[in-house]
Enzyme design. Sequence first.
Site, PDB file in Angstrom:
ATOM      1  N   GLY A   1       0.782  -1.239   0.000  1.00  0.00           N
ATOM      2  CA  GLY A   1       0.000   0.000   0.000  1.00  0.00           C
ATOM      3  C   GLY A   1       0.810   1.283   0.000  1.00  0.00           C
TER       4      GLY A   1
ATOM      5  CD  GLU B   1      -3.451  -9.105  -3.624  1.00  0.00           C
ATOM      6  OE1 GLU B   1      -4.121  -8.050  -3.579  1.00  0.00           O
ATOM      7  OE2 GLU B   1      -2.248  -9.147  -3.340  1.00  0.00           O
TER       8      GLU B   1
ATOM      9  CD  GLU C   1      -1.097  -6.717  -5.754  1.00  0.00           C
ATOM     10  OE1 GLU C   1      -0.147  -6.182  -6.326  1.00  0.00           O
ATOM     11  OE2 GLU C   1      -1.196  -6.748  -4.521  1.00  0.00           O
TER      12      GLU C   1
ATOM     13  CG  ASP D   1       0.273  -9.840   3.060  1.00  0.00           C
ATOM     14  OD1 ASP D   1      -0.612 -10.229   2.279  1.00  0.00           O
ATOM     15  OD2 ASP D   1       0.620  -8.640   3.164  1.00  0.00           O
ATOM     16  CB  THR D   2      -4.236 -12.461   2.818  1.00  0.00           C
ATOM     17  OG1 THR D   2      -3.998 -13.113   1.570  1.00  0.00           O
ATOM     18  CG2 THR D   2      -4.231 -10.955   2.604  1.00  0.00           C
TER      19      THR D   2
ATOM     20  NE  ARG E   1       1.543  -8.020   7.909  1.00  0.00           N
ATOM     21  CZ  ARG E   1       1.880  -8.323   6.649  1.00  0.00           C
ATOM     22  NH1 ARG E   1       2.706  -9.308   6.387  1.00  0.00           N
ATOM     23  NH2 ARG E   1       1.397  -7.628   5.652  1.00  0.00           N
TER      24      ARG E   1
HETATM   25  N1  LIG Z   1      -8.999  -0.568  -8.144  1.00  0.00           N
HETATM   26  C1  LIG Z   1      -9.266  -0.726  -6.841  1.00  0.00           C
HETATM   27  N2  LIG Z   1     -10.542  -0.547  -6.390  1.00  0.00           N
HETATM   28  C2  LIG Z   1     -10.824  -0.692  -5.088  1.00  0.00           C
HETATM   29  N3  LIG Z   1      -9.919  -1.025  -4.150  1.00  0.00           N
HETATM   30  C3  LIG Z   1      -8.653  -1.216  -4.535  1.00  0.00           C
HETATM   31  C4  LIG Z   1      -8.249  -1.085  -5.899  1.00  0.00           C
HETATM   32  N4  LIG Z   1      -6.939  -1.341  -5.989  1.00  0.00           N
HETATM   33  C5  LIG Z   1      -6.522  -1.622  -4.734  1.00  0.00           C
HETATM   34  N5  LIG Z   1      -7.542  -1.564  -3.851  1.00  0.00           N
HETATM   35  C6  LIG Z   1      -7.463  -1.840  -2.396  1.00  0.00           C
HETATM   36  O1  LIG Z   1      -6.131  -1.638  -1.951  1.00  0.00           O
HETATM   37  C7  LIG Z   1      -5.548  -2.880  -1.528  1.00  0.00           C
HETATM   38  C8  LIG Z   1      -4.066  -2.921  -1.888  1.00  0.00           C
HETATM   39  O2  LIG Z   1      -3.879  -2.797  -3.280  1.00  0.00           O
HETATM   40  P1  LIG Z   1      -2.889  -3.747  -4.087  1.00  0.00           P
HETATM   41  O3  LIG Z   1      -3.133  -5.140  -3.705  1.00  0.00           O
HETATM   42  O4  LIG Z   1      -3.020  -3.402  -5.505  1.00  0.00           O
HETATM   43  O5  LIG Z   1      -1.457  -3.247  -3.626  1.00  0.00           O
HETATM   44  P2  LIG Z   1      -0.492  -3.736  -2.472  1.00  0.00           P
HETATM   45  O6  LIG Z   1      -1.277  -4.385  -1.398  1.00  0.00           O
HETATM   46  O7  LIG Z   1       0.353  -2.573  -2.173  1.00  0.00           O
HETATM   47  O8  LIG Z   1       0.359  -4.799  -3.063  1.00  0.00           O
HETATM   48  P3  LIG Z   1       0.861  -6.077  -2.266  1.00  0.00           P
HETATM   49  O9  LIG Z   1      -0.357  -6.955  -2.126  1.00  0.00           O
HETATM   50  O10 LIG Z   1       1.908  -6.577  -3.153  1.00  0.00           O
HETATM   51  O11 LIG Z   1       1.343  -5.599  -0.920  1.00  0.00           O
HETATM   52  C9  LIG Z   1      -6.360  -3.947  -2.210  1.00  0.00           C
HETATM   53  O12 LIG Z   1      -6.270  -5.165  -1.538  1.00  0.00           O
HETATM   54  C10 LIG Z   1      -7.762  -3.302  -2.148  1.00  0.00           C
HETATM   55  O13 LIG Z   1      -8.321  -3.440  -0.856  1.00  0.00           O
HETATM   56 MG   LIG Z   2      -2.244  -6.648  -2.742  1.00  0.00          MG
END
Ligand SMILES: Nc1ncnc2c1ncn2[C@@H]1O[C@H](COP(=O)(O)OP(=O)(O)OP(=O)(O)O)[C@@H](O)[C@H]1O
Ligand SMILES: [Mg+2]
Length: 402
Positions: free
Chosen positions: A175, A281, A293, A300-301, A377
Amino acid sequence: MRLILLRRLGTDGLPPHAEWIKIPPMKKILLLGSGELGKEFVISAKRLGCHVIACDSYEGAPAMQIADESCIFSMLDEGALRAAIAKYRPDLIVPEVEAIRTEVLVDVENEGYEVIPSARAANLTMNRDRIRDVAAGLGVRTAKFSYAESVEELHAHAKAIGFPVVIKPVMSSSGKGQSVAKSESDIQASWDFACMGMRGDRKKVIVEEFINFEFEITLLTIRQKNGPTLFCDPIGHVQERGDYQYSWQPQQMNHDVLKAAQEMAAKVTADLGGAGLFGVEFFVTKDEVIFSELSPRPHDTGMVTLISQNLSEFDLHARAILGLPIPSIECVEGASAVVLATKEGNDPTYTGLEEALNERGVDVRIFGKPTTRPYRRMAVALASGPDALVRARTAAAKITVH
Ligand SMILES: Nc1ncnc2c1ncn2[C@@H]1O[C@H](COP(=O)(O)OP(=O)(O)OP(=O)(O)O)[C@@H](O)[C@H]1O
Ligand SMILES: [Mg+2]
């Protein structure tokens, strides 16, 4: 797999009935990334007799506390990464994080090293844009998206997609640098925030349609060396600040929607190739499932599987990469909830562990990270059985990091 073949000799010294005993040798694994997921993977690999060298940029990282050897260097440093591979000559190179100079993995795979699941997978998932392009190219449904390399471009693309939009650096995880822009007036702030959270020097963001999902899932998908692609029951999860807070398994969902997700996961992971476990995901809306993605490694989940499955995601990854059989994956109701630090510090201590563990079906994993920072975490609470989610979250709330 390389095999040592032992021949049982008859009393006369001649092979009597050509009887062979196969003994798999100990595999040497170079683990790139030594966080909490790496630590659990090392435990699984060591249980199967592997020798593990845990790598990361700092001393005392969680996986290093379990591994046979450790090696400290920046995995984004091409020279240092090449040197580590040349020094240890591993049978398997197992990435645990995204931030790796993955071009090196592509090169060494060509030289004959085995990269898990494949150098292509590590390379294409290092940045969000590459894997998104692969998924879209395979015809997999994703949120509407485009890329921007300047704030002007971001304005134009966000407008074309329609507000609200989600903006993320193409190179970041957990994030970092991610925000939602509700209208044009948020764009400058989102761009600045993304630039701050970017890894590497490439100023590029992905701008996505905001999906108003009912729930989101991780579908753990296992590609085997000698068997079909397998799926774990879907894992539901909740994210805050783009980082996972709690997860549960199984997430109840419509059978046809799950089938559609499995088909997409099989398609994308087949394109990436190799053997191992992937965390895929998806967003699930009222009437469809949307690919988000993927991690070509434990997710992690998926820590919930430490309590909800007969074989955890780490056991499954280890078996898949060693070419060992996975006859069945059994799941009971389970949940996980994270324990976060609140401030910067060293050598943390934990209180409330007794209260957390004094409950049937609850367990805790403390990662053993040597330093803290806000929202880092530090541990995860796990629970199985009815009301697992409530009990995991209650247990996590009882633990304080000092
Ligand atoms: N297009 C979208 N619409 C709504 N919610 C979103 C969207 N993109 C991301 N999110 C929310 O943000 C969260 C994190 O986004 P994402 O999984 O793309 O990145 P990340 O968690 O930084 O990557 P990683 O999982 O590698 O740590 C998602 O699990 C979702 O809850
Ligand atoms: Mg993610």
